[in-house]
Motif scaffolding. Sequence first.
Motif, PDB file in Angstrom:
ATOM      1  N   PHE A 168       0.838  -1.195   0.000  1.00 45.59           N
ATOM      2  CA  PHE A 168       0.000   0.000   0.000  1.00 45.59           C
ATOM      3  C   PHE A 168       0.875   1.248   0.000  1.00 45.59           C
ATOM      4  CE2 PHE A 168      -3.328   2.854   1.032  1.00 45.59           C
ATOM      5  CZ  PHE A 168      -2.921   3.651   2.101  1.00 45.59           C
ATOM      6  N   LEU A 169       0.517   2.207  -0.855  1.00 45.61           N
ATOM      7  CA  LEU A 169       1.265   3.450  -0.911  1.00 45.61           C
ATOM      8  C   LEU A 169       0.516   4.585  -0.229  1.00 45.61           C
ATOM      9  CD1 LEU A 169       2.623   3.351  -4.585  1.00 45.61           C
ATOM     10  CD2 LEU A 169       3.820   2.749  -2.467  1.00 45.61           C
ATOM     11  N   ILE A 170      -0.703   4.871  -0.691  1.00 45.64           N
ATOM     12  CA  ILE A 170      -1.416   6.035  -0.193  1.00 45.64           C
ATOM     13  C   ILE A 170      -2.901   5.927  -0.539  1.00 45.64           C
ATOM     14  CG2 ILE A 170      -1.104   7.456  -2.275  1.00 45.64           C
ATOM     15  CD1 ILE A 170      -0.324   9.775  -0.280  1.00 45.64           C
ATOM     16  N   GLN A 171      -3.729   6.597   0.288  1.00 50.60           N
ATOM     17  CA  GLN A 171      -5.163   6.633   0.056  1.00 50.60           C
ATOM     18  C   GLN A 171      -5.654   8.070   0.083  1.00 50.60           C
ATOM     19  OE1 GLN A 171      -7.618   5.601   3.324  1.00 50.60           O
ATOM     20  NE2 GLN A 171      -9.521   5.545   2.165  1.00 50.60           N
ATOM     21  N   GLU A 217       9.541   9.483  -0.477  1.00 49.35           N
ATOM     22  CA  GLU A 217       9.401  10.949  -0.574  1.00 49.35           C
ATOM     23  C   GLU A 217       9.443  11.423  -2.014  1.00 49.35           C
ATOM     24  OE1 GLU A 217      11.265  12.382   3.710  1.00 49.35           O
ATOM     25  OE2 GLU A 217      11.780  13.419   1.848  1.00 49.35           O
ATOM     26  N   ARG A 218      10.065  10.639  -2.883  1.00 53.97           N
ATOM     27  CA  ARG A 218      10.122  10.986  -4.309  1.00 53.97           C
ATOM     28  C   ARG A 218       8.770  10.785  -5.007  1.00 53.97           C
ATOM     29  NH1 ARG A 218      12.480   7.434  -7.006  1.00 53.97           N
ATOM     30  NH2 ARG A 218      12.948   5.777  -5.504  1.00 53.97           N
ATOM     31  N   PHE A 219       7.865  10.138  -4.309  1.00 57.35           N
ATOM     32  CA  PHE A 219       6.543   9.874  -4.878  1.00 57.35           C
ATOM     33  C   PHE A 219       5.519  10.802  -4.241  1.00 57.35           C
ATOM     34  CE2 PHE A 219       7.398   5.034  -5.718  1.00 57.35           C
ATOM     35  CZ  PHE A 219       8.504   5.376  -6.471  1.00 57.35           C
ATOM     36  N   LEU A 223       5.817  10.058  -9.825  1.00 52.69           N
ATOM     37  CA  LEU A 223       7.048   9.398  -9.402  1.00 52.69           C
ATOM     38  C   LEU A 223       8.206  10.179 -10.003  1.00 52.69           C
ATOM     39  CD1 LEU A 223       5.971   5.739 -10.358  1.00 52.69           C
ATOM     40  CD2 LEU A 223       5.401   6.994  -8.286  1.00 52.69           C
ATOM     41  N   SER A 224       9.124  10.650  -9.167  1.00 57.47           N
ATOM     42  CA  SER A 224      10.213  11.462  -9.681  1.00 57.47           C
ATOM     43  C   SER A 224      11.566  10.861  -9.309  1.00 57.47           C
ATOM     44  CB  SER A 224      10.108  12.892  -9.137  1.00 57.47           C
ATOM     45  OG  SER A 224      10.200  12.887  -7.727  1.00 57.47           O
TER      46      SER A 224
END
Lengths: 113, 113
Positions: B45-48, B62-64, B78-79
């Motif tokens: 899971f990344l984020i909701q 943090e790059r995302f 995504l960086s």
Amino acid sequence: AQSVTQPDIHITVSEGASLELRCNYSYGATPYLFWYVQSPGQGLQLLLKYFSGDTLVQGIKGFEAEFKRSQSSFNLRKPSVHWSDAAEYFCAVEAGQGGKLIFGQGTELSVKP
Amino acid sequence: DSGVTQTPKHLITATGQRVTLRCSPRSGDLSVYWYQQSLDQGLQFLIQYYNGEERAKGNILERFSAQQFPDLHSELNLSSLELGDSALYFCASSVGRGWDEQYFGPGTRLTVT
């Protein structure tokens, strides 16, 4: 911490045989549990869910799963496997503030003719 | 077809670059979740987001970054991409703010070379 364990990485069954995929979870409260299936190159399709109530839940494609609190298990079953059932199966528990899914590592199912 | 759409289906880019993945939830769903699937980490899971607001955060670098727009579609940015960011990125949606069924899109396969 919440976790899901699928002990079998790969299972092979003959077409027409019965199937049971194992799933054990670790979660402090009453869990929300899911089984998803992923065919090669595809997204995840929800097979069934357990939120509360009857511990034997029915899903799509002839699958069922039984929640056993005493064993912290939520095993997936199918009485007669079809060749089209070959795929990867994921067990998941919903946890945390937003209800994120925590997945097991998956079980790859192969079906022999 | 779950009703969740993701674009693009495939993305090939070089290290150090930045990409944007897009997701449109099922009609009526207010929550969007992002997950990463890789061989070594499995499904994470990344984020909701719920109705435009960040609701829960997982193992997101943090790059995302992500956001959900007023029309409820979501983008994952995504960086400074690294080889290890190569993965399948899934978006899922659900009706409420969590603790309900999540329906997954077909995913975006990102390859960083």
